[in-house]
Design a protein around this motif. Structure first.
Motif, short mmCIF file in Angstrom:
data_model
loop_
_atom_site.label_atom_id
_atom_site.label_comp_id
_atom_site.label_asym_id
_atom_site.label_seq_id
_atom_site.Cartn_x
_atom_site.Cartn_y
_atom_site.Cartn_z
N ALA A 62 0.81 -1.22 0.00
CA ALA A 62 0.00 0.00 0.00
C ALA A 62 0.84 1.26 0.00
O ALA A 62 0.39 2.31 -0.44
CB ALA A 62 -0.92 0.01 1.22
N CYS A 63 2.06 1.20 0.48
CA CYS A 63 2.84 2.42 0.67
C CYS A 63 3.18 3.08 -0.66
O CYS A 63 3.81 2.47 -1.51
CB CYS A 63 4.11 2.12 1.45
N PRO A 64 2.77 4.33 -0.86
CA PRO A 64 3.06 5.01 -2.11
C PRO A 64 4.48 5.59 -2.14
O PRO A 64 4.90 6.11 -3.16
CB PRO A 64 2.02 6.12 -2.15
N CYS A 65 5.20 5.50 -1.05
CA CYS A 65 6.48 6.19 -0.94
C CYS A 65 7.66 5.24 -0.72
O CYS A 65 8.75 5.70 -0.41
CB CYS A 65 6.43 7.19 0.22
N ASP A 66 7.44 3.96 -0.82
CA ASP A 66 8.50 2.99 -0.54
C ASP A 66 9.11 3.28 0.83
O ASP A 66 10.33 3.26 1.00
CB ASP A 66 9.58 3.03 -1.63
N ALA A 67 8.27 3.58 1.79
CA ALA A 67 8.78 3.96 3.11
C ALA A 67 8.79 2.79 4.07
O ALA A 67 9.54 2.78 5.03
CB ALA A 67 7.93 5.09 3.68
N ILE A 68 7.95 1.81 3.84
CA ILE A 68 7.90 0.67 4.75
C ILE A 68 8.22 -0.59 3.96
O ILE A 68 7.76 -0.76 2.83
CB ILE A 68 6.53 0.57 5.47
N ARG A 69 9.07 -1.43 4.53
CA ARG A 69 9.46 -2.67 3.87
C ARG A 69 9.52 -3.78 4.89
O ARG A 69 9.66 -3.54 6.07
CB ARG A 69 10.82 -2.53 3.20
N MET A 70 9.43 -5.02 4.40
CA MET A 70 9.53 -6.16 5.32
C MET A 70 10.71 -7.04 4.94
O MET A 70 10.75 -8.21 5.27
CB MET A 70 8.23 -6.96 5.30
N ASP A 71 11.69 -6.46 4.23
CA ASP A 71 12.80 -7.27 3.75
C ASP A 71 14.02 -7.17 4.67
O ASP A 71 15.15 -7.28 4.24
CB ASP A 71 13.18 -6.85 2.32
N SER A 72 13.78 -6.96 5.97
CA SER A 72 14.90 -6.86 6.90
C SER A 72 15.57 -8.21 7.11
O SER A 72 16.68 -8.29 7.62
CB SER A 72 14.40 -6.32 8.24
N GLY A 73 14.90 -9.29 6.73
CA GLY A 73 15.48 -10.61 6.90
C GLY A 73 15.45 -11.10 8.34
O GLY A 73 16.00 -12.15 8.65
N ILE A 74 14.82 -10.34 9.21
CA ILE A 74 14.73 -10.74 10.61
C ILE A 74 13.33 -11.26 10.86
O ILE A 74 12.37 -10.54 10.64
CB ILE A 74 14.98 -9.54 11.54
N HIS A 75 13.21 -12.49 11.29
CA HIS A 75 11.84 -12.94 11.54
C HIS A 75 11.40 -12.50 12.93
O HIS A 75 12.22 -12.23 13.80
CB HIS A 75 11.68 -14.44 11.32
N ALA A 76 10.09 -12.39 13.09
CA ALA A 76 9.56 -11.89 14.36
C ALA A 76 10.03 -12.80 15.48
O ALA A 76 9.82 -14.00 15.44
CB ALA A 76 8.03 -11.87 14.30
N HIS A 77 10.70 -12.22 16.46
CA HIS A 77 11.19 -13.04 17.56
C HIS A 77 10.23 -12.99 18.73
O HIS A 77 9.36 -12.11 18.78
CB HIS A 77 12.60 -12.61 17.97
#
Ligand code: SF4
Ligand code: SF4
Ligand code: SF4
Ligand code: SF4
Ligand code: FES
Lengths: 179, 508
Positions: A128-143
């Protein structure tokens, strides 16, 4: 009158050799020890990793912890448009918008909190982000978290995970060919 | 009367009607920016172009008058192509900053772009930059880059308020809305320009970045700022009012409302009474509180020295219930009235009477009650003629000096019951506190200065224990094992309508 199709299976006859189980136990032990020494000495057959010292590489599109990207000057790229918090099916993004003194930025998130315990990791916020401001590609899974409020990831935390965006602010002039 | 055909449908309209209006009568929406039904027609945006058979070129439908036998097409390929071209032209220098624009979600440019344009920009030269986030007036923020130069705002200030603060300065793609030198957009109706601006070029300072418009729900309501009773959309999110927007009513406010009235939504959540209290006991439920209050009233509110204060801020339903409450529970005690003090009025919308329901109050308690205002009450209190006071609102028209005297007098009372949505600086003195709802939290109606009975509806639930005035009265009566002549809103509202209808018939 109906006919029944019954197959009679004869019980195996077990003699003392089978009944004692000992030969089978010995066989099993032999396999285990063989594998143990093979792994110990050569290590060639191990299927597991020594987590957390060793980690597997996640695929590129793996959805891990959120991160917030930043502008070239290190400020948060997010403009608090609320598109992500609107689409979020878990209702777990909380943003407070504020006025930025730079009129070319105008709006920015004074607060940006994601409740990772409620997040269902669907990735819709990124879409949904129109600004490429949020990503989930940190490679860290939720701990796991020991305390509930530790799971509220705030703006500073998310920015620490972040990096510069690959998108160009305002688009690239002339990058689209005239049609 | 000319008959014309629009998109294959025939309609007969008055001569002089524009094609756009005729189409609207058929339910056909023609996209438009600069046309506004209450303003003059400059036909400058060209968004409303339609194809009229036998005409040499496309015509602006907001300006073109209907003719006998006219055949109009509003969705033909030629028209669609023209719309697309107009949109592309408007967007040449547009910043496309929808993510930070408060208009996003209710923006005509956004809607039409999605409906007709939807193409990436073909412009490869830098855009012309203009004023951003510019305070064009104390309550309005201007963004020059988003402006499509439809001049609605300019015409509003020329034709509706007559204050003429705005004009178009510069030329070509440097054209920009400006105030005349030494002026700013500061008139009592200035925020209306933010409603008529079809894009996000003019937005209110108050609503800036507050809430996204698509998140809000809207409830039809009435402004309580003065006796005009402008119709409004009360827009709210998660049980909190976010803004008022004028709601079209040709008999009252047309498309407009005043700035003070628009900002009066802020009072909806301010200074609210938190919870029930009877003497020292504040951990109460309504049924228990009702029994205790009924007992107190039964003991003290009999005979001489009892007074009831009705409020011109309350709904007609609340006042009707109050009238019956006075009869059954307060021994027909004398009634006084309170409300906000008079202020300035003008010839357009703003009325000097700052109460939404003074006419309703007079209708229900009789006009004689208007002579018994809060100043009379103060006199009576200071004379020591009152022992027990029941107030159904904490709004008082007093100066700070009078307020001091009022507080001193109230302190000596035997029993002071305050039923109100707000503390009003009286909650510490009251023996009994009964929180009631604002007009945003209940169904009800007001009678405006012109005698028009107008309804409003509950937008959200109160966060406190507050109940609507009429319900408080019903519960207190039940606490004394009595019944009022109604027990739900519908029967009360029906009775009100019957009474109003009878009053109007008698008046005619
Ligand atoms: S991944 Fe899905 S659930 Fe999680 S924050 Fe984003 S939109 Fe919400
Ligand atoms: S969608 Fe993107 S820019 Fe908008 S609030 Fe979310 S992170 Fe910020
Ligand atoms: S500011 Fe708005 S209303 Fe005024 S000319 Fe520009 S677009 Fe039209
Ligand atoms: S004129 Fe009166 S009723 Fe209308 S918006 Fe202003 S204060 Fe409210
Ligand atoms: S609406 Fe007709 S030209 Fe603008």
């Amino acid at each position: 009158m109906s006919t029944h199709n019954v197959t009679v299976v004869e019980r195996p006859r077990r003699n003392l050799w089978v009944q004692s189980y000992l030969p089978e136990v010995a066989k099993g032990l032999a396999i285990t020890s063989r594998q143990f020494f093979k792994n110990l000495l050569t290590g060639s057959d191990i299927q597991t990793v020594q987590y957390p010292e060793v980690k597997r590489d996640y695929p590129l599109r793996y959805r891990g912890l959120h991160r917030l990207t930043y502008r070239d000057d290190g400020q948060v790229r997010c403009v608090a448009c609320m598109c992500c918090s609107t689409i979020c099916p878990a209702n777990c993004i909380h943003i407070t918008a504020a006025e930025h003194e730079d009129t070319s930025i105008e709006k920015y998130p004074a607060e940006f909190v994601i409740d990772e315990l409620r997040c269902i990791v669907c990735g819709l916020c990124v879409e949904a982000c129109p600004c490429d401001a949020i990503r989930m590609d940190s490679g860290i899974h939720a701990h796991p978290f020991y305390e509930r409020d530790k799971a509220f990831l705030n703006k500073d935390y998310l920015l620490d995970l972040g990096g510069p965006s690959t998108a160009v602010q305002g688009g690239v002039l002339g990058s689209r060919s005239a049609r | 009367m000319p008959t014309l055909t629009i998109n294959g449908k025939e309609i007969t309209v008055d001569p002089g009607t524009t094609v756009l209006r005729a189409a609207a009568m058929l339910g056909i929406d023609i996209p438009h920016f600069c046309y506004h039904p209450a303003l003059s027609v400059p036909a400058n945006c060209r968004m409303c172009l339609v194809e009229i058979e036998k005409a040499r070129k496309l015509e602006p439908s907001c300006y073109a008058k209907v003719g006998e036998g006219m055949v109009v097409h509003t969705e033909s390929p030629k028209v669609i192509a023209a719309r697309r071209a107009v949109l592309e032209f408007i967007l040449v220098n547009h910043p496309v900053d929808c993510p930070i624009c408060d208009q996003a979600g209710e923006c005509k440019l956004q809607d039409y772009y999605v409906a007709y344009d939807s193409q990436p920009s073909r412009v490869a030269v830098p855009k012309v930059g203009k004023a951003k986030a510019y305070p064009i007036g104390p309550r309005v923020v201007f963004d020059g880059e988003r402006c499509i130069l439809c001049t609605r705002c300019v015409r509003f200030c020329d034709e509706i308020t007559g204050t003429s603060e705005l004009t178009v300065a510069e030329r070509g793609d440097h054209s920009e809305i400006r105030t005349f030198p030494g002026k700013e957009l500061d008139n009592p109706y200035s925020m209306n320009v933010t409603d008529i601006c079809p894009v996000g070029a003019l937005t209110t300072r108050d609503f800036r970045f507050k809430c996204r418009v698509w998140l809000m729900s809207s409830t039809d309501s009435i402004c309580t700022g003065c006796a005009k009773g402008c119709n409004v959309h009360l827009e709210h999110f998660q049980g909190e009012a976010q803004r008022y927007r004028p709601r079209f009513n040709p008999e009252v406010n047309e498309y407009w409302m005043c700035d003070a009235g628009r900002m009066s939504y802020l009072e909806l959540h301010a200074d609210r009474l938190p919870s029930l209290r009877v003497l020292e006991d504040s951990e109460l439920s309504w049924p228990r509180a009702a029994r205790k209050v009924a007992a107190l009233l039964g003991e003290k509110a009999t005979g001489e020295g009892v007074a009831f204060v009705a409020s011109a801020q309350s709904s007609c339903e609340g006042l009707m219930a109050g009238r019956e409450f006075v009869r059954t529970m307060l021994d027909d005690a004398p009634v006084f009235w309170t409300g906000r003090p008079d202020g300035d009025g003008d010839a357009f919308l703003i009325r000097a009477d700052k109460n939404p329901n003074r006419a309703g109050l007079a209708g229900i308690f009789g006009v004689e009650v208007l002579a018994q205002d809060a100043h009379r009450l103060l006199q009576e209190l200071e004379r020591g003629a009152i022992r027990v006071l029941y107030m159904m609102d904490s709004t008082l028209p007093f100066t700070s000096d009078e307020m001091k005297r009022f507080r001193a007098a109230v302190e000596k009372l035997e029993l002071f019951v305050l039923q109100a949505p707000r503390r009003g600086g009286l909650d510490d003195l009251a023996d009994v506190l009964l929180p009631s709802t604002t007009h945003a939290e209940q169904d009800g109606s007001f009678v405006n200065e012109d005698g028009l009975l107008q309804s409003f509806w509950a937008a959200y639930r109160p966060r406190t224990q507050a109940l609507a005035d009429w319900e408080v009265f019903v519960r207190l009566a039940r606490g004394a094992d009595r019944e009022l002549s109604f027990s739900d809103f519908e029967s009360l509202h029906g009775a009100l309508h019957a009474e109003q209808g009878a009053a109007q018939d008698a008046g005619e």
